[in-house]
Design a protein around this motif. Structure first.
Motif, PDB file in Angstrom:
ATOM      1  N   GLN A  88      -3.868   4.046  -9.459  1.00 64.00           N
ATOM      2  CA  GLN A  88      -3.991   4.027  -8.056  1.00 64.00           C
ATOM      3  C   GLN A  88      -4.230   5.244  -8.113  1.00 64.00           C
ATOM      4  OE1 GLN A  88      -5.464   1.082  -7.138  1.00 64.00           O
ATOM      5  NE2 GLN A  88      -4.462   0.244  -8.042  1.00 64.00           N
ATOM      6  N   LYS A  89      -5.440   6.001  -7.330  1.00 72.14           N
ATOM      7  CA  LYS A  89      -5.914   7.213  -6.368  1.00 72.14           C
ATOM      8  C   LYS A  89      -4.960   7.568  -5.654  1.00 72.14           C
ATOM      9  CE  LYS A  89     -10.378   7.139  -7.835  1.00 72.14           C
ATOM     10  NZ  LYS A  89     -11.835   7.355  -7.017  1.00 72.14           N
ATOM     11  N   VAL A  90      -4.402   9.152  -5.878  1.00 71.13           N
ATOM     12  CA  VAL A  90      -3.625   9.338  -4.146  1.00 71.13           C
ATOM     13  C   VAL A  90      -4.288   9.787  -2.998  1.00 71.13           C
ATOM     14  CG1 VAL A  90      -1.499  10.999  -3.258  1.00 71.13           C
ATOM     15  CG2 VAL A  90      -1.743   9.584  -5.853  1.00 71.13           C
ATOM     16  N   THR A  91      -4.163   9.037  -2.340  1.00 72.26           N
ATOM     17  CA  THR A  91      -5.105   9.493  -0.579  1.00 72.26           C
ATOM     18  C   THR A  91      -4.181  10.024   0.605  1.00 72.26           C
ATOM     19  OG1 THR A  91      -5.298   7.269  -0.014  1.00 72.26           O
ATOM     20  CG2 THR A  91      -7.148   8.216  -1.181  1.00 72.26           C
ATOM     21  N   THR A  92      -4.004  10.220   1.747  1.00 71.58           N
ATOM     22  CA  THR A  92      -3.613  10.885   2.646  1.00 71.58           C
ATOM     23  C   THR A  92      -3.477   9.139   3.200  1.00 71.58           C
ATOM     24  OG1 THR A  92      -4.525  12.632   3.232  1.00 71.58           O
ATOM     25  CG2 THR A  92      -3.795  11.678   4.922  1.00 71.58           C
ATOM     26  N   SER A  93      -3.902   8.377   3.207  1.00 72.50           N
ATOM     27  CA  SER A  93      -4.209   7.523   4.376  1.00 72.50           C
ATOM     28  C   SER A  93      -3.699   6.087   3.963  1.00 72.50           C
ATOM     29  CB  SER A  93      -5.576   5.930   4.079  1.00 72.50           C
ATOM     30  OG  SER A  93      -6.175   6.289   2.545  1.00 72.50           O
ATOM     31  N   ILE A  94      -3.964   6.045   2.002  1.00 66.20           N
ATOM     32  CA  ILE A  94      -2.888   5.703   1.129  1.00 66.20           C
ATOM     33  C   ILE A  94      -1.326   5.761   1.447  1.00 66.20           C
ATOM     34  CG2 ILE A  94      -2.346   6.310  -0.793  1.00 66.20           C
ATOM     35  CD1 ILE A  94      -2.527   2.554  -0.294  1.00 66.20           C
ATOM     36  N   ILE A  95      -1.220   6.743   1.346  1.00 69.27           N
ATOM     37  CA  ILE A  95       0.327   7.358   1.852  1.00 69.27           C
ATOM     38  C   ILE A  95       0.742   7.713   3.031  1.00 69.27           C
ATOM     39  CG2 ILE A  95       1.793   9.835   1.230  1.00 69.27           C
ATOM     40  CD1 ILE A  95       1.118   8.523  -1.500  1.00 69.27           C
ATOM     41  N   TYR A  96      -0.128   7.227   4.020  1.00 66.30           N
ATOM     42  CA  TYR A  96       1.078   7.385   5.288  1.00 66.30           C
ATOM     43  C   TYR A  96       1.029   6.027   5.442  1.00 66.30           C
ATOM     44  CZ  TYR A  96       0.167   6.609  10.365  1.00 66.30           C
ATOM     45  OH  TYR A  96       0.163   6.401  11.710  1.00 66.30           O
ATOM     46  N   GLU A  97       0.339   4.929   4.640  1.00 70.61           N
ATOM     47  CA  GLU A  97       0.711   3.133   4.416  1.00 70.61           C
ATOM     48  C   GLU A  97       2.018   3.504   4.196  1.00 70.61           C
ATOM     49  OE1 GLU A  97      -1.036  -0.818   3.639  1.00 70.61           O
ATOM     50  OE2 GLU A  97      -2.116   0.553   3.053  1.00 70.61           O
ATOM     51  N   TRP A  98       2.443   3.965   2.985  1.00 78.93           N
ATOM     52  CA  TRP A  98       3.442   4.043   1.837  1.00 78.93           C
ATOM     53  C   TRP A  98       4.806   4.504   3.077  1.00 78.93           C
ATOM     54  CZ3 TRP A  98       5.169   1.973  -1.726  1.00 78.93           C
ATOM     55  CH2 TRP A  98       6.015   2.384  -2.704  1.00 78.93           C
ATOM     56  N   VAL A  99       4.704   5.424   3.175  1.00 77.29           N
ATOM     57  CA  VAL A  99       5.764   6.238   4.586  1.00 77.29           C
ATOM     58  C   VAL A  99       5.807   5.355   5.752  1.00 77.29           C
ATOM     59  CG1 VAL A  99       5.518   7.709   3.524  1.00 77.29           C
ATOM     60  CG2 VAL A  99       4.422   8.108   5.375  1.00 77.29           C
ATOM     61  N   ASN A 100       4.866   3.968   5.523  1.00 82.07           N
ATOM     62  CA  ASN A 100       4.925   2.973   7.242  1.00 82.07           C
ATOM     63  C   ASN A 100       4.707   3.988   8.164  1.00 82.07           C
ATOM     64  OD1 ASN A 100       6.477   0.442   8.273  1.00 82.07           O
ATOM     65  ND2 ASN A 100       7.284   1.147   8.209  1.00 82.07           N
ATOM     66  N   GLY A 101       3.596   5.062   7.831  1.00 80.48           N
ATOM     67  CA  GLY A 101       3.427   5.945   8.847  1.00 80.48           C
ATOM     68  C   GLY A 101       4.450   6.429  10.012  1.00 80.48           C
ATOM     69  N   ILE A 102       5.328   6.926   9.785  1.00 83.38           N
ATOM     70  CA  ILE A 102       6.977   7.599   9.308  1.00 83.38           C
ATOM     71  C   ILE A 102       6.141   9.383  10.020  1.00 83.38           C
ATOM     72  CG2 ILE A 102       8.551   8.719   9.046  1.00 83.38           C
ATOM     73  CD1 ILE A 102       9.840   6.219   8.030  1.00 83.38           C
ATOM     74  N   PHE A 103       4.775   9.706   8.654  1.00 81.69           N
ATOM     75  CA  PHE A 103       4.701  10.947   8.823  1.00 81.69           C
ATOM     76  C   PHE A 103       3.449  11.001   9.319  1.00 81.69           C
ATOM     77  CE2 PHE A 103       7.867  11.196   5.456  1.00 81.69           C
ATOM     78  CZ  PHE A 103       9.283  12.052   6.644  1.00 81.69           C
TER      79      PHE A 103
END
Length: 301
Positions: free
Chosen positions: A261-276
């Motif tokens: 999978q591609k690493v994008t800002t939006s997917i990592i935002y979801e991955w960290v549960n919106g904490i950052f």
């Protein structure tokens, strides 16, 4: 000289990454315990083997194939006149040999590690012959855990018990060794044949939607929730970590679990549960990865 350092098996990394994010199936949980125990023993072996002072080439974690058959080597040591094949076991408790069977003191039969060593020895000899190297090979079965005992251990065998480790190392260090290009070529040949990714994965299937989102503590493995502008705090073990470090670790974990999978800002935002915030995530990504694409198509690798 260590030509190939030991690394944590990918299967173990995957299971450790999944454990805090989902309920592991029993077979996966058991596999995780087995892999952790085995890796712990191999690391102990490496620490012990630092006492080896003879000129040599050391290759750890080799996965090789001979005539369609895969086999693993925990540690392989090349010296002037002899090759050493090490199989490492981290068993604890009392065991005994009942003929060809390996049993606990309670009588439960387990896989005989001598058979595993014999198989690796036989396949390695075939491979060495194919490569044109005819240096004598000594197999060793090392029980590294000090809490292990083999009752009525055979006098002549490749077994090295915990109370024999120091004596074995002293004997190894008494044998002088001087390497030449022949030994280097052998090491390079084996390393070129090393299979980097095992074709046999025993990890159950998973997908993004079924995993818990958030940041996992690097110390205790629990999900962390407390943070300020600069640091993340774990309420379970009281450890702390900088925001940037925590974000980067979480991105690396995502890459491990979803390599396609591609690493994008939006997917990592979801991955960290919106904490950052997306701004923080984007900053860490730009600082540690290459930017690809533009605008909404931007991703990082």
């Amino acid at each position: 000289m260590i030509l190939k350092e030991r690394t944590k098996p990918e299967e173990l990394q995957l299971l450790q990454a999944l454990k805090p994010r989902m309920e592991l199936e029993e077979k996966d949980a058991q596999n995780l315990r087995t892999l952790e125990k085995g890796y712990e023993g191999e690391v102990q072996f490496d620490h012990w083997f630092k006492g080896y002072q003879v000129e040599s080439i050391i290759i750890n974690d080799l996965l090789l194939e001979v005539n369609g058959t895969l086999f693993q080597i925990d540690s392989f040591v090349i010296t002037q006149d002899r090759l050493h094949l090490f199989e490492v076991k981290n068993l604890e408790g009392d065991y005994y040999l009942d003929g060809d069977k390996f049993k606990t003191a309670a009588g439960k039969e387990i896989k005989n590690p001598l058979h595993q060593l014999s198989r690796a020895e036989s396949l390695l000899k075939q491979l060495l012959k194919e490569l044109g190297f005819y240096i004598p090979l000594d197999p060793h079965l090392v029980f590294i855990n000090p809490e292990f005992a083999l009752l009525q251990a055979p006098l002549k065998s490749p077994i090295i018990l915990p109370n024999q480790l120091n004596r074995f190392m002293k004997n190894m260090n008494r044998v002088s060794s001087k390497l030449n290009t022949k030994h280097t070529k052998l090491a390079e040949a084996l390393l070129s044949l090393h299979i980097k990714k095992s074709p046999y994965s025993r990890v159950s299937s998973y997908d993004f939607s079924m995993l818990r989102k958030g940041v996992v503590c690097r110390e205790c493995g629990e999900l962390m929730e407390s943070y300020n502008r600069y640091n993340f705090y774990c309420s379970h073990c009281n450890s702390k970590e900088t925001i940037d470090s925590a974000v980067l670790r979480t991105i690396v974990t995502y890459q491990l679990l979803f390599p396609e999978q591609k690493v994008t800002t939006s997917i990592i935002y979801e991955w960290v549960n919106g904490i950052f915030s997306p701004k923080t995530i984007r900053r860490v990504l730009k600082h540690n990865f290459l930017v690809q694409g533009e605008g909404s198509s931007t991703f990082y690798e």
